[in-house]
Design a protein around this motif. Structure first.
Motif, PDB file in Angstrom:
ATOM      1  N   PRO A  84       0.784  -1.124  -0.218  1.00  0.00           N
ATOM      2  CA  PRO A  84       0.107  -0.276   0.029  1.00  0.00           C
ATOM      3  C   PRO A  84       0.838   1.265   0.060  1.00  0.00           C
ATOM      4  CG  PRO A  84       0.058  -0.929   2.232  1.00  0.00           C
ATOM      5  CD  PRO A  84       0.922  -1.888   1.336  1.00  0.00           C
ATOM      6  N   LEU A  85       0.570   2.110  -0.835  1.00  0.00           N
ATOM      7  CA  LEU A  85       1.371   3.343  -0.979  1.00  0.00           C
ATOM      8  C   LEU A  85       0.654   4.568  -0.346  1.00  0.00           C
ATOM      9  CD1 LEU A  85       2.823   3.078  -4.535  1.00  0.00           C
ATOM     10  CD2 LEU A  85       4.073   2.515  -2.686  1.00  0.00           C
ATOM     11  N   SER A  86       1.520   5.360   0.211  1.00  0.00           N
ATOM     12  CA  SER A  86       1.011   6.775   0.465  1.00  0.00           C
ATOM     13  C   SER A  86       1.351   7.804  -0.359  1.00  0.00           C
ATOM     14  CB  SER A  86       1.670   7.029   1.978  1.00  0.00           C
ATOM     15  OG  SER A  86       1.281   6.091   2.904  1.00  0.00           O
ATOM     16  N   ILE A  87       0.522   8.669  -0.837  1.00  0.00           N
ATOM     17  CA  ILE A  87       0.915   9.795  -1.870  1.00  0.00           C
ATOM     18  C   ILE A  87       1.113  10.979  -1.002  1.00  0.00           C
ATOM     19  CG2 ILE A  87      -0.001  10.823  -3.864  1.00  0.00           C
ATOM     20  CD1 ILE A  87       0.546   7.839  -4.260  1.00  0.00           C
ATOM     21  N   ASP A  88       2.310  11.370  -1.317  1.00  0.00           N
ATOM     22  CA  ASP A  88       2.434  12.930  -0.673  1.00  0.00           C
ATOM     23  C   ASP A  88       2.408  14.064  -1.927  1.00  0.00           C
ATOM     24  OD1 ASP A  88       3.603  15.436   0.220  1.00  0.00           O
ATOM     25  OD2 ASP A  88       4.679  14.345   1.807  1.00  0.00           O
ATOM     26  N   GLN A  89       1.383  14.515  -2.246  1.00  0.00           N
ATOM     27  CA  GLN A  89       1.248  15.357  -3.098  1.00  0.00           C
ATOM     28  C   GLN A  89       2.089  16.768  -3.101  1.00  0.00           C
ATOM     29  OE1 GLN A  89      -2.692  16.686  -3.681  1.00  0.00           O
ATOM     30  NE2 GLN A  89      -3.317  14.535  -4.369  1.00  0.00           N
ATOM     31  N   ALA A  90       2.592  17.124  -1.951  1.00  0.00           N
ATOM     32  CA  ALA A  90       3.320  18.170  -1.803  1.00  0.00           C
ATOM     33  C   ALA A  90       5.053  17.917  -2.327  1.00  0.00           C
ATOM     34  CB  ALA A  90       3.422  18.892  -0.261  1.00  0.00           C
ATOM     35  N   SER A  91       5.439  16.761  -1.812  1.00  0.00           N
ATOM     36  CA  SER A  91       6.621  16.326  -2.039  1.00  0.00           C
ATOM     37  C   SER A  91       6.928  15.681  -3.463  1.00  0.00           C
ATOM     38  CB  SER A  91       7.388  15.448  -1.161  1.00  0.00           C
ATOM     39  OG  SER A  91       6.614  14.282  -0.936  1.00  0.00           O
ATOM     40  N   GLY A  92       5.548  14.948  -4.180  1.00  0.00           N
ATOM     41  CA  GLY A  92       5.559  14.199  -5.283  1.00  0.00           C
ATOM     42  C   GLY A  92       6.054  12.839  -5.132  1.00  0.00           C
TER      43      GLY A  92
END
Length: 369
Positions: free
Chosen positions: A311-319
């Motif tokens: 399962p992946l966590s997506i951090d939109q700020a860092s990409g």
């Protein structure tokens, strides 16, 4: 035998020096190719095959034709100290669609070992026209029998008596040779044993059928003195890179050279752990910088050997898409498999990379990396 004897020690040293100074030929054996399908022992990623072919250039290993091999083996010509002969078994269509463009671009000669019953048989096999086109661009044809019998089939025929077995072997050798020579207007002088199966009679029958060079699947370098009916060959497996490294490591040549650097150069994704890195933590973070790689984050799927899909966590700020491993890794090496799509593209791309665990990390307290 006293191995400490000065006489024996000198003999071994002279033998080693003789081999180090003489030509050594690594015969590389391939089968099927695909960039999309998963790697198996018999199927290699097209991109990895390309990396291997370019590694031969980097390692200064000369790729020779079967004719050059024959002329050298018979004493007609001399070759550089480190050579490779590229062989491809069976006749899968991917030889034409995937491997041939790479070999043609690099101007590498190669040999295709066909078995009669699979030439032009369906959409997964090579057509006669494809084979003929490759003949015009550096390919030599060799025989791989009529039916590609399994070891068990040889044993069944053998148990039926000498006459049945001899007739069976004669047909597999001779009928294939005659078919290939007639179909492709060439002389067939070499043979690859299907599955590498060999007994005491098979090489005798092969030589009687008119083959000069018969290749096994037993790894090793070919020297001028090697038995022409039991020539060693490295079968390059799609899921085990070690076999290519062994094939391209020569006596007398820098043993530190390997494919690793080339494979890393061809892996462009910004990921952690880095490809082929050695890490001390047993609880690393698996991540990819999808912004830097211009990847659609919703398309990313990652599997880790021994864990399956993660399962992946997506951090939109860092990409960055990431996952912190939740149980301590104990094996020395792990492989990461990734699927993704580039932004504004519907094509699914697949890659893999591996990282290594420092075994001393098994005894270290685990710190947050």
């Amino acid at each position: 035998i006293n191995m400490n004897s000065p006489k024996i020690t000198l003999t071994l040293l002279l033998s080693f020096l003789s081999l180090a100074l003489s030509t050594q030929v690594a015969v590389l054996g391939y089968h099927d190719f695909s960039e999309e399908l998963p790697e198996t022992e018999m199927r290699i990623k097209t991109s990895k095959f390309e990396a291997q072919m370019k590694a031969l250039q980097r390692l200064n290993i000369k790729v020779i034709s079967l004719q050059e091999f024959s002329d050298w083996k018979s004493g007609k010509i001399e070759l550089p100290k480190y050579c490779a002969l590229i062989t491809i078994d069976d006749g899968w269509r991917s030889v034409y669609t995937d491997a041939f463009p790479i070999l043609k671009e690099l101007n590498y000669p190669f040999s295709i070992y066909l078995y009669k019953n699979y030439v032009g048989k369906g959409d997964r096999s090579l057509s006669i026209a494809m084979i003929q086109e490759m003949q015009k661009n550096g390919a030599t044809i060799g025989s791989h029998s009529v039916s590609h019998p399994l070891p068990s089939q040889y044993k069944v025929k053998k148990n039926q008596g000498d006459e049945v077995y001899t007739t069976f072997l004669s047909s597999e050798f001779t009928d294939s040779k005659e078919f290939l020579e007639k179909t492709f207007n060439t002389t067939i002088e070499s043979y690859v044993y299907p599955g590498g199966y060999v007994d005491s009679l098979i090489p005798v029958m092969g030589k009687k059928a008119g083959y000069q060079y018969l290749f096994t699947v037993k790894p090793g370098k070919v020297s001028r003195e090697s038995d022409n009916t039991l020539l060693p060959r490295y079968v390059i497996l799609g899921n085990h890179d070690q076999y290519f490294k062994l094939a391209t490591t020569f006596i007398g040549k820098n043993r530190g050279e390997s494919l690793q650097g080339t494979l890393i150069q061809n892996f462009k994704l910004p990921v952690t752990p880095e490809p082929e890195s050695l890490i001390k933590t047993r609880l690393p973070v698996i991540s990819i910088n999808y912004k830097k790689a211009k990847i659609n984050p919703n398309s990313i799927k990652i599997k880790l050997s021994g864990f399956g899909k993660i399962p992946l966590s997506i951090d939109q700020a860092s990409g960055i898409a990431s996952w912190k491993i939740n149980r301590k890794l104990r094996l020395p090496r792990y492989t990461v498999f990734i699927e993704y799509k580039i932004l504004n593209s519907s094509q699914v791309l697949k890659k893999q990379w591996a990282f290594n665990i420092d075994q001393s990390a098994l005894y270290l307290p685990q710190l947050t990396p």
